[in-house]
Design a protein around this motif. Structure first.
Motif, PDB file in Angstrom:
ATOM      1  N   ARG A  93       4.892   6.613  -0.864  1.00 58.16           N
ATOM      2  CA  ARG A  93       5.701   6.200   0.070  1.00 58.16           C
ATOM      3  C   ARG A  93       4.909   4.866   0.761  1.00 58.16           C
ATOM      4  O   ARG A  93       3.712   4.909   0.831  1.00 58.16           O
ATOM      5  CB  ARG A  93       5.792   7.188   0.952  1.00 58.16           C
ATOM      6  CG  ARG A  93       7.144   8.108   0.838  1.00 58.16           C
ATOM      7  CD  ARG A  93       7.238   8.789   2.084  1.00 58.16           C
ATOM      8  NE  ARG A  93       7.704  10.193   1.611  1.00 58.16           N
ATOM      9  CZ  ARG A  93       7.511  11.272   2.269  1.00 58.16           C
ATOM     10  NH1 ARG A  93       6.889  11.260   3.523  1.00 58.16           N
ATOM     11  NH2 ARG A  93       7.858  12.352   2.003  1.00 58.16           N
ATOM     12  N   LEU A 153       1.190   5.326  -0.195  1.00 61.62           N
ATOM     13  CA  LEU A 153       0.346   6.726  -0.074  1.00 61.62           C
ATOM     14  C   LEU A 153       1.327   7.690  -0.444  1.00 61.62           C
ATOM     15  O   LEU A 153       2.393   7.944   0.139  1.00 61.62           O
ATOM     16  CB  LEU A 153       0.039   6.779   1.395  1.00 61.62           C
ATOM     17  CG  LEU A 153      -1.154   7.614   1.830  1.00 61.62           C
ATOM     18  CD1 LEU A 153      -2.377   7.224   1.036  1.00 61.62           C
ATOM     19  CD2 LEU A 153      -1.339   7.783   3.314  1.00 61.62           C
ATOM     20  N   ASP A 154       0.836   8.715  -1.404  1.00 58.59           N
ATOM     21  CA  ASP A 154       1.747   9.638  -1.639  1.00 58.59           C
ATOM     22  C   ASP A 154       3.113   9.277  -2.163  1.00 58.59           C
ATOM     23  O   ASP A 154       4.144   9.734  -1.608  1.00 58.59           O
ATOM     24  CB  ASP A 154       1.837  10.724  -0.772  1.00 58.59           C
ATOM     25  CG  ASP A 154       0.315  11.676  -0.882  1.00 58.59           C
ATOM     26  OD1 ASP A 154      -0.414  11.350  -1.749  1.00 58.59           O
ATOM     27  OD2 ASP A 154       0.120  12.432   0.014  1.00 58.59           O
ATOM     28  N   ASN A 210       1.568   0.610  10.247  1.00 58.44           N
ATOM     29  CA  ASN A 210       1.369   1.689  11.155  1.00 58.44           C
ATOM     30  C   ASN A 210       2.886   2.126  11.422  1.00 58.44           C
ATOM     31  O   ASN A 210       2.996   2.360  12.555  1.00 58.44           O
ATOM     32  CB  ASN A 210       0.753   0.969  12.275  1.00 58.44           C
ATOM     33  CG  ASN A 210      -0.085   2.362  12.953  1.00 58.44           C
ATOM     34  OD1 ASN A 210       0.192   3.224  12.617  1.00 58.44           O
ATOM     35  ND2 ASN A 210      -0.938   1.715  13.928  1.00 58.44           N
ATOM     36  N   ARG A 252       0.875  -1.239   0.134  1.00 57.88           N
ATOM     37  CA  ARG A 252       0.182   0.048   0.039  1.00 57.88           C
ATOM     38  C   ARG A 252       0.912   1.214   0.173  1.00 57.88           C
ATOM     39  O   ARG A 252       1.545   1.332   0.844  1.00 57.88           O
ATOM     40  CB  ARG A 252      -1.112   0.086   1.245  1.00 57.88           C
ATOM     41  CG  ARG A 252      -1.945   0.745   1.172  1.00 57.88           C
ATOM     42  CD  ARG A 252      -3.103   0.485   2.205  1.00 57.88           C
ATOM     43  NE  ARG A 252      -3.198   1.312   3.331  1.00 57.88           N
ATOM     44  CZ  ARG A 252      -2.991   1.445   4.714  1.00 57.88           C
ATOM     45  NH1 ARG A 252      -2.773  -0.108   4.881  1.00 57.88           N
ATOM     46  NH2 ARG A 252      -3.055   2.238   5.522  1.00 57.88           N
ATOM     47  N   VAL A 275       3.284   2.374   2.872  1.00 57.71           N
ATOM     48  CA  VAL A 275       2.856   2.503   4.456  1.00 57.71           C
ATOM     49  C   VAL A 275       2.592   0.907   4.843  1.00 57.71           C
ATOM     50  O   VAL A 275       2.366   0.727   6.245  1.00 57.71           O
ATOM     51  CB  VAL A 275       1.490   3.635   4.457  1.00 57.71           C
ATOM     52  CG1 VAL A 275       1.987   4.995   4.151  1.00 57.71           C
ATOM     53  CG2 VAL A 275       0.580   3.000   3.598  1.00 57.71           C
TER      54      VAL A 275
END
Lengths: 212, 655
Positions: free
Chosen positions: B535, B532-533, B598, B530, B537
């Motif tokens: 990077r 996000l922008d 996380n 996954r 995560v």
């Protein structure tokens, strides 16, 4: 609501059966028991407060009400079966549902809102902006802003609201309950207003602007 | 008390007097207060007087004067003369003052019934109009002053003409919601109208060159971008519509010349028009985007849209709806921020039409483009757009570094709707990874990136790719499968994918990243990636020695040191004692796993050890080296920082 009456189907019929059968069927149905049977409003309020602290730079103000009435199922049979399921299932899996706000998406959004807050704060303080009753920001008194600056304020509000909308959606989906989005938004709406600083404006439920 | 409409109430004391001085009759009138009727505000202390004289079969009222006080303690002063006969009359106001404004005027009716009137007004403050604005209209009170010179002539009951020269100064207005406003605006209006029965023909000119205007969300500084327009219009009073309207104008620095032509304009709850054509020539794209387009994109990824170059735009409306649109661009550029998207040197024409039949071909070409750090070469795009559909008319080749994206088929349906659909078939011509690395500022490594996209689907705001992208890297292969982009135009671009690494040469990797030297080949599986922008995560990754690999398995002292320091362990352990005589060591297997969630990477190796650690490198032969990790939970960001630090460091000295 995350309630899934069908999951409890076999168990609710079991209410008239001998205890042994009932426990057995509860065990059988426990595989289908979703932990989050009701929307955990109190936990959502706590989670909202945590994010508001991050975004607004937490000044300890009245905490979320401890006992927010949870939207429990009204069906007695379902609730009773739940109690049985709690007894049969390992405690951990049936424990109080939690609202997780630690996902990368939520952090990214709250970080972006935190970075924007120093620009929004003076506008909230001067009453140019106010908190709406549905969890967003709105321009309350555009005439207090010079014409040349009006679009800058509009853009700030539009970006903040886009972040907020995405935040409510991401919290719901991070908790695997996309259908909670509207409830999370309304919890946030109440918490933003409860945590607003003195002098800020907010909208009451009928849309009138009030000052804290 | 209900006041009658249309009649003024006269409230006493009223005094009428007449004195006979020098053969003329002086008439004077005093009224205490007049209110009600059509008067928006009461008039008090009215005093009027004139000398009445009879001459040439006319009754003259000479040296007439009038004084009164109006609502806001404004004094009204008037002087002039009038004459009257049974068949005609004339009234002239030579001088008047009311509310700091100077007035003069004349009205005349001759024996043929021709009416002529003139009015001059100097600096009438708009504030004075406030009482005339009905309270229930919720109209904001204007500020500023009006100067006008108007003339009216009525030749017959059905034919008349009018002329108006007006200018407003320091005009200001604010509506209650702040949605539209003007500040210190100045404008001049010249209007000529001919009334012929039910038809009014008018032409005029407006020059606005000072002050600021805001009509949400458009803000115009008129001083920076003065507006000049000329218009011609007719109005049919019987049908309540404008059969013809045309407008020509210039907005300095924005639009060199614009022309609007509309037929049968009417207002039936909302504006309606049977046909209209608007053309805008010599558009300066930078000003157009900044003033008129970017404000509508507030809160979106495109709100910082900017551009340069020239454009021409033609818009046609039929039955109030847009029917076609054409845009011509010359040496135009557009750019938007985060991530930077830039297209430079755009030339060509784009057409859009509402009907789906026989759409016109659009051609746009550009000299270069950029997405973030990734540069694209010159390209030409041929396509058609009709209604909400976009279709590629001929294969499109977009050069990327030394390779290219070849799009054979591209079709979008119901663009902008929630159920919009996309069909794409594209092949990526091999790109040298070294050039790609250079563009992104990565450590350079060899290999080629290629792939094919047999299909792209857009569904429920999710862009998913059939087929996979593959890269021949480090003498092995990386394939990206089940690639999905969530909310590609939204707040957070989320990318989901599964990645497979096969038979990658560790020697090449460790050399590229200056990690020491490890020989051997590895496979890897990354599921649930996954991003996000851009990077990562979350993922569940496992890298392990390729099964059945018969190549040499050796690991250098420095690589062991780096592995050890990454895990927080000691460095230089091997450079002491007898082991320092060995440059490298043989190993049996290598393995590393990380479950990222996380921000925490849950690490593991080939297998757990008895003491709660995990084996990263399993030794072989003597001297047998085993690398064991003990830190099961690692902060991912710190881990990446350390990894980069290893690359940037000069490395551990091996003696």
């Amino acid at each position: 609501m995350a309630q899934r009456p069908s999951s409890f189907g076999p168990a609710s019929i079991a209410s008239a059966m001998p205890v042994a059968v009932l426990v057995a069927s509860a065990v059988a149905s426990s595989a289908c028991v979703t932990i989050n049977v009701y929307f955990p409003a109190a936990e959502a309020a706590k989670a909202a407060d945590k994010i508001i602290d991050d975004v607004w730079g937490g000044t300890p103000t009245p905490a979320a009400p401890a006992a927010v009435p949870a939207e429990r199922s009204s069906s007695l049979a379902v609730r009773w079966v739940l109690a049985v399921a709690d007894f049969v299932m390992p405690v951990a899996s049936a424990a109080e549902p939690n609202i997780d706000v630690t996902s990368a998406e939520v952090k990214r959004l709250s970080g972006s809102m935190e970075a924007r807050f120093p620009l929004l704060e003076p506008l909230l303080q001067s009453g140019v902006l106010g908190l709406t009753s549905d969890g967003y920001l709105a321009v309350r008194d555009a005439n207090a802003v010079a014409l040349a600056d009006r679009n800058r304020v509009r853009s700030l509000v539009a970006n903040e609201n886009a972040d907020r909308a995405a935040l409510y959606r991401e919290i719901a989906s991070a908790n695997h309950q996309p259908q909670w989005e509207a409830q999370i938004r309304s919890v946030f709406a109440a918490r933003w207003i409860a945590r607003a600083k003195s002098g800020w404006y907010y909208q009451d439920s009928s849309g009138n602007w009030m000052q804290k | 008390m209900k006041k009658p409409r249309g009649v003024a109430w006269f409230v006493l004391p009223l005094m009428l007097g007449a004195t006979n001085v020098h053969a003329a009759l002086t008439v004077s009138l005093q009224v205490g207060r007049i209110e009600g009727g059509a008067l928006p505000q009461p008039i008090s202390n009215l005093r009027a007087a004139c000398h009445l004289a009879g001459r040439d079969q006319q009754l003259h009222c000479e040296d007439a004067s009038l004084r009164a006080e109006t609502g806001n303690n404004q004094e009204l002063q008037l002087s002039g003369q009038a004459s009257w006969s049974p068949r005609s009359w004339t009234a002239t106001v030579t001088q008047a003052r009311w509310a700091d404004a100077a007035w003069s005027g004349e009205a005349r009716v001759d024996h043929q019934g021709v009416v002529q009137a003139e009015l001059q007004l100097q600096s009438l403050p708009f504030e004075i109009l406030a009482p005339w604005i009905p309270a229930d209209a919720a109209l904001p009170a204007p500020r500023g002053a009006l100067t006008l010179d108007a003339a009216y002539q009525r030749q017959s009951p059905s034919r008349a003409s009018a002329r108006l020269d007006a200018s407003i100064h320091e005009f200001g207005i604010d509506d209650a919601q702040g949605r539209y406003a003007a500040e210190r605006a100045s404008a001049a209006l010249r209007l000529q109208a001919v009334i012929d029965g039910d038809l009014i023909n008018a032409q005029g000119r407006i020059d606005a060159g000072d002050g600021q205007v805001y009509v949400e969300p458009v803000f115009i500084d008129l001083q920076a971008a003065p507006l000049t327009t000329q218009f011609e219009a007719s109005f049919d009073r019987a049908r309540v519509l404008v059969p013809r309207f045309s407008l020509d104008g210039v907005q300095q620095g924005v639009v060199g010349q614009f022309h609007v032509d509309a037929r049968n304009l009417a207002w039936r709850g909302a504006p309606q028009v049977s046909t209209a054509h608007a053309s805008f020539n010599e558009i300066a794209l930078d000003a157009l985007l900044r003033l008129y387009l970017a404000p509508f994109l507030a809160g979106s990824r495109w709100e910082n849209l900017s551009g340069s170059g020239m454009a021409r735009l033609d818009v046609n409306l039929v039955d109030t709806r847009p029917s076609s649109l054409s845009l011509n661009l010359q040496q135009a550029s557009i750019a938007t921020g985060s991530p930077t998207v830039e297209v430079l040197g755009i030339d060509g024409d784009a057409y859009w039409q509402a009907g789906k039949e026989q759409p016109r071909d659009s051609t746009l070409s550009w000299s270069s483009a950029r997405y973030g750090d990734l540069p694209f070469g010159a390209s030409t795009l041929r396509f058609t757009t009709a209604a909400r559909d976009v279709r590629l008319q001929q294969p499109w080749r977009l050069p990327i570094l030394d390779g290219a994206l070849n799009v054979q088929r591209l079709q979008l349906r119901d663009w902008g709707r929630s159920d919009m659909k996309a069909e794409v078939a594209a092949v990526l011509e091999p790109i040298e990874l070294a050039t790609l690395c250079k563009a992104f500022g990565w450590p350079e490594f060899g290999g080629r990136l290629s792939g094919s996209v047999p299909g792209v689907r857009l569904d429920q705001n999710e862009l998913s790719f059939d087929g996979g992208l593959s890269a021949q890297v480090f003498d092995g292969e990386i394939t990206i499968e089940r690639l999905r982009l969530l909310d590609p135009l939204g707040r957070l671009i989320k990318l989901l994918a599964d990645v497979k690494l096969r038979k990658l040469d560790l020697k090449a990797i460790t050399q590229a990243f200056s990690f020491g030297r490890i020989e051997g080949r590895v496979d890897g599986d990354v599921s649930g990636l996954r991003v996000l922008d851009w990077r990562p995560v979350a993922f569940d990754a496992r890298v392990y020695s390729s099964p059945g690999d018969r190549s040499a398995h050796r690991i250098s002292q420095r690589a062991i040191d780096n592995l050890s320091s990454l895990g927080g362990g000691p460095t230089g352990v091997l450079s002491r004692g007898a082991l320092r005589f060995f440059d490298d060591f043989a190993y049996e297997r290598i393995g590393w796993s990380c479950v990222l969630d996380n921000g925490i990477c849950q690490m593991g190796g080939l297998e757990p050890t008895d003491h709660g650690g995990y084996v990263l490198v399993e030794g072989r032969w003597l001297p047998r080296i085993e690398v064991i990790g003990y830190n099961p939970r690692v902060d991912w960001n710190r881990f990446v920082e350390q990894l980069l630090a290893v690359r940037n460091s000069q490395g551990v000295e091996v003696r």
